[in-house]
Structure formats: C-alpha cells, structure tokens
Design a protein around this motif. Sequence first.
Motif, mmCIF file in Angstrom:
data_model
loop_
_atom_site.group_PDB
_atom_site.id
_atom_site.type_symbol
_atom_site.label_atom_id
_atom_site.label_comp_id
_atom_site.label_asym_id
_atom_site.label_seq_id
_atom_site.Cartn_x
_atom_site.Cartn_y
_atom_site.Cartn_z
ATOM 1 N N TYR A 176 0.661 -1.294 -0.103
ATOM 2 C CA TYR A 176 0.039 0.076 -0.027
ATOM 3 C C TYR A 176 1.008 1.172 -0.005
ATOM 4 O O TYR A 176 0.651 2.299 -0.632
ATOM 5 C CB TYR A 176 -0.866 0.022 1.272
ATOM 6 C CG TYR A 176 -1.763 1.194 1.047
ATOM 7 C CD1 TYR A 176 -2.682 1.371 0.172
ATOM 8 C CD2 TYR A 176 -1.623 2.368 2.063
ATOM 9 C CE1 TYR A 176 -3.609 2.534 0.154
ATOM 10 C CE2 TYR A 176 -2.495 3.296 2.023
ATOM 11 C CZ TYR A 176 -3.296 3.385 1.242
ATOM 12 O OH TYR A 176 -4.169 4.701 0.971
ATOM 13 N N TRP A 177 1.844 1.230 0.703
ATOM 14 C CA TRP A 177 2.860 2.376 0.443
ATOM 15 C C TRP A 177 3.331 2.922 -0.846
ATOM 16 O O TRP A 177 3.366 4.147 -1.164
ATOM 17 C CB TRP A 177 3.936 2.391 1.693
ATOM 18 C CG TRP A 177 5.076 1.536 1.212
ATOM 19 C CD1 TRP A 177 5.058 -0.049 1.558
ATOM 20 C CD2 TRP A 177 6.303 1.779 0.409
ATOM 21 N NE1 TRP A 177 6.206 -0.454 0.966
ATOM 22 C CE2 TRP A 177 7.045 0.541 0.316
ATOM 23 C CE3 TRP A 177 6.648 2.810 -0.153
ATOM 24 C CZ2 TRP A 177 8.137 0.608 -0.463
ATOM 25 C CZ3 TRP A 177 7.775 2.691 -0.902
ATOM 26 C CH2 TRP A 177 8.641 1.741 -1.065
ATOM 27 N N LYS A 178 3.749 1.675 -1.581
ATOM 28 C CA LYS A 178 4.230 2.057 -2.872
ATOM 29 C C LYS A 178 2.927 2.575 -3.775
ATOM 30 O O LYS A 178 3.027 3.512 -4.450
ATOM 31 C CB LYS A 178 4.548 0.761 -3.409
ATOM 32 C CG LYS A 178 5.804 0.183 -3.036
ATOM 33 C CD LYS A 178 6.359 -0.989 -3.855
ATOM 34 C CE LYS A 178 7.728 -1.182 -3.424
ATOM 35 N NZ LYS A 178 8.158 -2.317 -4.213
ATOM 36 N N PHE A 179 1.783 2.055 -3.432
ATOM 37 C CA PHE A 179 0.478 2.459 -4.163
ATOM 38 C C PHE A 179 0.095 3.823 -3.672
ATOM 39 O O PHE A 179 -0.211 4.723 -4.767
ATOM 40 C CB PHE A 179 -0.715 1.486 -3.894
ATOM 41 C CG PHE A 179 -1.946 2.097 -4.337
ATOM 42 C CD1 PHE A 179 -2.212 1.866 -5.952
ATOM 43 C CD2 PHE A 179 -2.966 2.583 -3.445
ATOM 44 C CE1 PHE A 179 -3.384 2.238 -6.354
ATOM 45 C CE2 PHE A 179 -4.116 3.032 -4.178
ATOM 46 C CZ PHE A 179 -4.526 2.823 -5.568
ATOM 47 N N LEU A 180 0.269 3.978 -2.636
ATOM 48 C CA LEU A 180 -0.329 5.498 -1.918
ATOM 49 C C LEU A 180 0.853 6.508 -2.471
ATOM 50 O O LEU A 180 0.355 7.766 -2.915
ATOM 51 C CB LEU A 180 -0.433 5.621 -0.357
ATOM 52 C CG LEU A 180 -0.684 6.827 0.093
ATOM 53 C CD1 LEU A 180 -2.173 7.129 -0.426
ATOM 54 C CD2 LEU A 180 -0.645 6.721 1.659
ATOM 55 N N THR A 181 2.081 6.141 -2.619
ATOM 56 C CA THR A 181 3.123 7.186 -3.108
ATOM 57 C C THR A 181 2.685 7.427 -4.726
ATOM 58 O O THR A 181 2.703 8.794 -4.793
ATOM 59 C CB THR A 181 4.406 6.674 -3.076
ATOM 60 O OG1 THR A 181 4.624 6.376 -1.686
ATOM 61 C CG2 THR A 181 5.428 7.795 -3.498
ATOM 62 N N ALA A 182 2.739 6.517 -5.309
ATOM 63 C CA ALA A 182 2.554 6.713 -6.678
ATOM 64 C C ALA A 182 1.022 7.309 -6.886
ATOM 65 O O ALA A 182 0.998 8.500 -7.945
ATOM 66 C CB ALA A 182 2.500 5.284 -7.610
ATOM 67 N N ASN A 183 0.336 6.922 -6.135
ATOM 68 C CA ASN A 183 -1.362 7.485 -6.513
ATOM 69 C C ASN A 183 -1.373 9.046 -5.920
ATOM 70 O O ASN A 183 -1.711 9.975 -6.755
ATOM 71 C CB ASN A 183 -2.168 6.712 -5.289
ATOM 72 C CG ASN A 183 -3.392 7.169 -5.335
ATOM 73 O OD1 ASN A 183 -4.136 7.599 -6.675
ATOM 74 N ND2 ASN A 183 -4.259 7.133 -4.360
ATOM 75 N N LEU A 184 -0.811 9.389 -4.861
ATOM 76 C CA LEU A 184 -0.577 10.770 -4.462
ATOM 77 C C LEU A 184 -0.027 11.484 -5.728
ATOM 78 O O LEU A 184 -0.486 12.636 -6.120
ATOM 79 C CB LEU A 184 0.092 10.957 -3.156
ATOM 80 C CG LEU A 184 -0.028 12.180 -2.571
ATOM 81 C CD1 LEU A 184 -1.101 12.776 -2.554
ATOM 82 C CD2 LEU A 184 0.917 12.188 -0.968
ATOM 83 N N LEU A 185 1.280 11.301 -6.168
ATOM 84 C CA LEU A 185 1.952 11.948 -6.872
ATOM 85 C C LEU A 185 1.170 12.034 -8.172
ATOM 86 O O LEU A 185 1.232 13.207 -8.957
ATOM 87 C CB LEU A 185 3.179 11.312 -7.137
ATOM 88 C CG LEU A 185 4.326 11.324 -5.832
ATOM 89 C CD1 LEU A 185 5.607 10.743 -6.415
ATOM 90 C CD2 LEU A 185 4.545 12.811 -5.631
ATOM 91 N N GLY A 186 0.619 10.980 -8.637
ATOM 92 C CA GLY A 186 -0.041 10.856 -10.058
ATOM 93 C C GLY A 186 -1.235 11.678 -9.874
ATOM 94 O O GLY A 186 -1.714 12.617 -10.828
ATOM 95 N N GLY A 187 -2.169 11.717 -8.698
ATOM 96 C CA GLY A 187 -3.030 12.536 -8.544
ATOM 97 C C GLY A 187 -2.863 14.219 -8.818
ATOM 98 O O GLY A 187 -3.691 14.953 -9.231
ATOM 99 N N ILE A 188 -1.975 14.349 -7.874
ATOM 100 C CA ILE A 188 -1.456 15.805 -7.834
ATOM 101 C C ILE A 188 -1.017 16.447 -9.380
ATOM 102 O O ILE A 188 -1.451 17.491 -9.893
ATOM 103 C CB ILE A 188 -0.336 16.078 -6.828
ATOM 104 C CG1 ILE A 188 -0.541 15.789 -5.642
ATOM 105 C CG2 ILE A 188 0.320 17.409 -6.953
ATOM 106 C CD1 ILE A 188 0.456 15.869 -4.425
#
Length: 214
Positions: free
Chosen positions: A138-150
């Motif tokens: 999840y930490w990998k997913f959240l990092t990529a998800n947050l950066l991609g969303g921004i």
Amino acid sequence: MHVQEWLDSVPAVAVYAVVALVIGLESLGIPLPGEIVLVSAALLSSQHSGINPIVLGACATAGAVIGDSIGYAIGRKGGRPLLAWLGRKFPRHFSEGHVATAERSFEKWGMWAVFFGRFIALLRIFAGPLAGVLHMPYWKFLTANLLGGICWAGGTTAVVYYVGIVAEDWLKRFSYVGLAAAVLFGLASMLIVQRRAKKARITEKETEPVGAGD
C-alpha cells in the motif's frame, strides 16, 4: 438569462463537490467521465470569480487519491472474483482483454503504472482495484497514487485555467460559442485519450508472440 450570468450563478461549493465526487467514483472503478468534468470545471473557474482554481485542483486531487485508495481496499479484499463481477457489469471497460492489458502494465511497470495510469482513461479506472488484487504494497501504491493525482488534477486544472484566462475577452463576447467550445474541448480530450489507449492495446497485441496465449 445571459449564459455568463447563468455560469456566475453556479455555487462554487457545488462545483467542487461534483468534481471530487465524479473523479472519486471513477478512480474507485466506476466508469465515469472524470476528465471531462475536470476540464469543464477548470474552464468554468477561469470565467467564474467565485471558483478558486487552487481549491478546485485540491478537490480533484483529493477525489482521485481517496477514490483510488477505496478501490485498492475493495480490490485487495475482493480479489479476482471482483474483476470477474465487474466484467459482467461493465463489459465494455472490464473485459478480459482490458483486464489482461492493465495487468501486464502493472506487472511490467509497478508503481509507474499507477502514476502514469492517472493520465490514461483505461488505467485510471483500473489502477486502484487492480493494485489491490495484485497485492501491491500500500505504501508504494499510495506514493504513486498521490503523486499521480497531484500532477494530473493540478496540472490539468492549471493548464486549462490559464488557457481560459487568455481567451477570456473572446469568451465574453461570444459566450454561447465559448460554452460550446468548453464542452467540445472536454469531449475531444476524452476521445483522444481513449483512441491512444486503444492504439496502445492493439500495438501490444500485435507485438505479442504467437504462442503467448497457448
């Protein structure tokens, strides 16, 4: 009522809520036109003094990150039976071919598939649930998800907003044409993204070894 007056009467809170909700549901795995809604709202913010583009971008980002995270949790719990159920409910978006294409992208690119998937219509819907099904940390997913969303939400809002500002005088003189242009711009952007995704899938299938599916 003049079109510009009607646009100015739209409550800013309603715009923020609709953008966050639609993008959140799309990121969760429900096929909705999140990109069209974001582009249209960003254009509206350039003509509507009550809509703050920074708040709009933040709401879009929040919807994307939260929706993807919920989709991740659902995918992790539901597993592959969830993908099969989605395929029956939404065969146009969750067919076996689409799932296989998205899965290969995740296996090959990992976190980058989540990040760049935010910019591709097909992967934007798949990213959360599929990452959960594949048990991506999840930490990998959240990092990529947050950066991609921004990058996606913030970048799209900024670019479209400033395009609207530059064209402000023209839009004021031809408000009906401007409104139609906003809608057409949103539709065109969605069609271009879908066409590119389709071409990518076709190219990938053509480059697969003949015996790969045996």
